[in-house]
Design an enzyme around this catalytic site. Structure first.
Site, PDB file in Angstrom:
ATOM      1  N   ASP A 169       1.097  -7.417  -4.056  1.00 53.65           N
ATOM      2  CA  ASP A 169       1.629  -6.049  -4.658  1.00 53.65           C
ATOM      3  C   ASP A 169       2.879  -5.442  -3.947  1.00 53.65           C
ATOM      4  O   ASP A 169       3.095  -6.210  -2.701  1.00 53.65           O
ATOM      5  CB  ASP A 169       0.461  -5.027  -4.233  1.00 53.65           C
ATOM      6  N   ASP A 195       4.611  -1.624  -4.200  1.00 48.93           N
ATOM      7  CA  ASP A 195       4.341  -0.291  -3.731  1.00 48.93           C
ATOM      8  C   ASP A 195       3.053   0.015  -2.736  1.00 48.93           C
ATOM      9  O   ASP A 195       1.910  -0.020  -3.125  1.00 48.93           O
ATOM     10  CB  ASP A 195       4.265   0.691  -4.858  1.00 48.93           C
TER      11      ASP A 195
END
Length: 247
Positions: free
Chosen positions: A28, A30
């Site tokens: 991932d 953010d």
């Protein structure tokens, strides 16, 4: 940082899960690699001020990990903001991209982990619900080829928590998702990875993530041995390790 050594077993052998790193690591972005959530939140409050809407920290945190179109619909309903969701997404991206171009806020240990994985020959994929034009200025700060596959929110039909983003990343790498370690900071992302079959390392950032089968938690990426984390996720047993615990 990333160990591939055999264990001290007298036979000289070690279980497969302990001897090898994962087939790939799916990241991932953010809140996991870059701490951009404050940029998104600042931009959301700026939108509310610009258009005379209302916003709160609770609303902002409710959007962490979401597909951008899902977030835009939420903003349209709760700010409220009388604009098409597509336009809201573009306004969000305008604000966040401007901030990222001034400064990329890397999470502690993130770049070091990416370097260690590259040196060990472990492929990485980026699995983010941010759109391509936001991802590009961040990738510019990394060596070319850091990610062998990139999946962004504007190129999937179903965003997180649906499994499509992680299934797409594994397929592009040509690996079984169950052989990949996903790294996430939100419950939405962890759910997406789990639904795709990936064991998950959760490094919480701005929101709490509940425990669950197959989730291993760490306070930080700093000095974390991802091979040891992988062994923990594959063991099916609770194991104590520095910086990471299985839930």
């Amino acid at each position: 940082m990333l160990s591939t050594e055999m264990s001290d077993d007298p036979s000289g052998q070690a279980p497969d899960h302990a001897a090898r790193p994962p087939a790939a690591v799916l990241w991932d972005m953010d809140g996991t690699l870059v701490d951009t959530e404050p940029y998104w939140i600042e931009t959301e409050f700026a939108l509310a001020e610009r258009f005379g809407g209302r916003w709160s920290q609770e609303h902002a945190l409710a959007l962490v990990g979401n597909d951008l179109m899902v977030s835009a619909r939420y903003i349209r309903e709760h700010m409220p903001l009388d604009l098409p969701p597509e336009e809201i997404v573009e306004l969000l991206l305008d604000g966040v991209v401007e901030r990222v171009r001034r400064d990329v806020p890397w999470c502690p240990g993130a770049r070091e982990q990416l370097v260690a994985l590259a040196e060990a020959g472990v492929p990485c994929a980026l699995v983010t619900m941010s759109w391509t034009r936001f991802v590009e200025p961040i990738l510019e700060q990394l060596p070319p080829g850091t990610f062998s596959a990139i999946v962004t929110g504007d190129h999937v039909t179903h965003g997180k928590p649906h499994p499509e983003p992680y299934l797409t990343a594994a397929a592009r790498l040509g690996v079984d998702p169950t052989a990949c370690l996903a790294v996430e900071d939100s419950a939405t992302g962890a759910t997406s990875a789990e639904a795709a079959g990936c064991p998950v390392l959760v490094v919480p950032n701005h929101v709490e993530v509940p425990p669950g089968p197959g989730r291993t938690f760490a306070a930080s990426l700093v000095d974390l041995d991802l091979t040891e984390v992988w062994a923990t996720t594959r063991s099916g047993q609770d194991r104590a390790m520095p910086g990471a615990v299985r839930s």
